[in-house]
Motif scaffolding. Structure first.
Motif, PDB file in Angstrom:
ATOM      1  N   GLU A 108       0.839  -1.209   0.000  1.00  0.00           N
ATOM      2  CA  GLU A 108       0.000   0.000   0.000  1.00  0.00           C
ATOM      3  C   GLU A 108       0.875   1.262   0.000  1.00  0.00           C
ATOM      4  O   GLU A 108       0.561   2.241  -0.678  1.00  0.00           O
ATOM      5  N   ILE A 109       1.969   1.223   0.744  1.00  0.00           N
ATOM      6  CA  ILE A 109       2.890   2.376   0.752  1.00  0.00           C
ATOM      7  C   ILE A 109       3.432   2.619  -0.659  1.00  0.00           C
ATOM      8  O   ILE A 109       3.451   3.752  -1.134  1.00  0.00           O
ATOM      9  N   THR A 110       3.843   1.569  -1.328  1.00  0.00           N
ATOM     10  CA  THR A 110       4.384   1.764  -2.687  1.00  0.00           C
ATOM     11  C   THR A 110       3.275   2.232  -3.640  1.00  0.00           C
ATOM     12  O   THR A 110       3.529   3.042  -4.522  1.00  0.00           O
ATOM     13  N   ARG A 111       2.050   1.757  -3.424  1.00  0.00           N
ATOM     14  CA  ARG A 111       0.950   2.210  -4.291  1.00  0.00           C
ATOM     15  C   ARG A 111       0.665   3.696  -4.097  1.00  0.00           C
ATOM     16  O   ARG A 111       0.306   4.395  -5.028  1.00  0.00           O
ATOM     17  N   ARG A 112       0.835   4.159  -2.845  1.00  0.00           N
ATOM     18  CA  ARG A 112       0.511   5.568  -2.574  1.00  0.00           C
ATOM     19  C   ARG A 112       1.602   6.531  -3.028  1.00  0.00           C
ATOM     20  O   ARG A 112       1.372   7.732  -3.086  1.00  0.00           O
ATOM     21  N   ALA A 113       2.804   6.027  -3.269  1.00  0.00           N
ATOM     22  CA  ALA A 113       3.925   6.912  -3.602  1.00  0.00           C
ATOM     23  C   ALA A 113       3.906   7.278  -5.078  1.00  0.00           C
ATOM     24  O   ALA A 113       3.741   6.420  -5.930  1.00  0.00           O
TER      25      ALA A 113
END
Ligand code: AMP
Ligand code: ZN
Ligand code: FE
Ligand code: FE
Length: 285
Positions: free
Chosen positions: A268-273
């Motif tokens: 999710e962190i990588t998706r939000r970046a």
């Protein structure tokens, strides 16, 4: 998949060079490691150049913040390191660390400790200078037995005899800057009460409303009750929950991968970046 999202190198107050840190991360079986030096991204290039196959690097930084007189840290992930507004703020905080360290040295000298700026500068090398470097000088001088023993009211703890404040960013401004640079914002060790006063839950709720992405829950400075409380708060506020070692090499007792982050949260962190993406090692994510 083992994911450690908070580590320090010699680019700030860790004791392993970035190349050594990624080598150890791979050797210890981590799949993903974030390099999050205090107020600087300068270790990233070396870490990327030395990245072992199979290890993915998450580029990041730990930003020094202050809310209503309470110091706190904000982890920033996968932001554009060149974005001018966040870069300027990082430089402001990092550069202010030098006169601040010199101020602490002057206070220590007044207390009769023969520490010098030359000694602390040697220990810090080209890293972002901080209290752990001054603490290392105190260990070298035999004033305290360990770095951790320098973090008391007698010496360098917040409000201690030799403590000097540094410029620290308002966390709401930090969230705005991180988002503006395409990154993801996670409140580091929000319940680390041994270090001093902690930010109230109401303020964390306000930060969540202002775009905060997550809170670091599984951390050596949080006891079981604190973790349970923070996990509940995160759920209530819709925040991501991370875990990490906050590895500092030999300056702290924790080991790489001591606490880890759930792969789904990492995803999710990588998706939000939007700014930058993890640097995959061969066979990495
Ligand atoms: P500074 O950013 O220069 O104010 O230094 C803060 C850093 O000191 C933190 O990020 C930790 O790495 C370290 N630190 C804070 N409290 C302690 C402690 N009790 N023992 C060891 N290191 C500490
Ligand atoms: Zn540190
Ligand atoms: Fe921190
Ligand atoms: Fe840290």
């Amino acid at each position: 998949m083992r994911i450690d999202l908070h580590t320090h190198s010699t680019a700030s107050d860790g004791t392993d060079a970035p190349a050594e840190l990624v080598r150890k991360a791979a050797a210890t079986g981590l799949d993903v490691v974030a390099l999050t030096d205090h107020d600087t991204t300068r270790g990233h290039a070396e870490a990327i150049a030395a990245l072992p196959g199979g290890l993915t690097l998450v580029t990041g930084a730990e930003l020094s913040c202050r809310l209503d007189g309470i110091s706190m840290h904000m982890l920033a992930y996968l932001f554009d390191a060149e974005e001018p507004a966040l870069l300027a703020e990082r430089e402001l905080v990092r550069d202010d660390r030098v006169p601040r360290a010199q101020g602490m040295i002057a206070k220590l000298q007044e207390l009769g400790v023969p520490v010098t700026w030359e000694q602390v500068a040697r220990i810090a090398g080209d890293g972002s200078v901080g209290r752990p470097h001054v603490a290392t000088a105190l260990v070298e001088l035999g004033v305290v037995p360990t770095v951790s023993d320098a973090f008391t009211q007698d010496w360098l703890a917040d409000g201690g005899r030799a403590f000097v404040e540094k410029h620290e960013t308002d966390p709401f401004e930090a969230i705005r800057l991180i988002k503006g640079a395409g990154g993801v914002a996670v409140f580091a060790h929000p319940g680390a009460s041994k270090r001093g006063r902690t930010v109230p839950e109401a303020a964390i709720a306000e930060m969540a409303a202002a775009g905060l992405d997550g809170v670091e829950v599984d951390h050596m400075d949080h006891d079981t009750d604190t973790r349970a409380r923070l996990r509940g708060l995160a759920k209530e506020l819709g925040l991501l929950v991370t875990g990490s070692s906050d590895y500092h090499g030999s300056r702290k007792t924790c080991v790489l991968g001591e606490y880890t982050t759930d792969p789904e949260v990492y995803g999710e962190i990588t998706r939000r970046a939007f700014g930058a993406f993890p640097v995959p090692g061969a066979g990495g994510v």
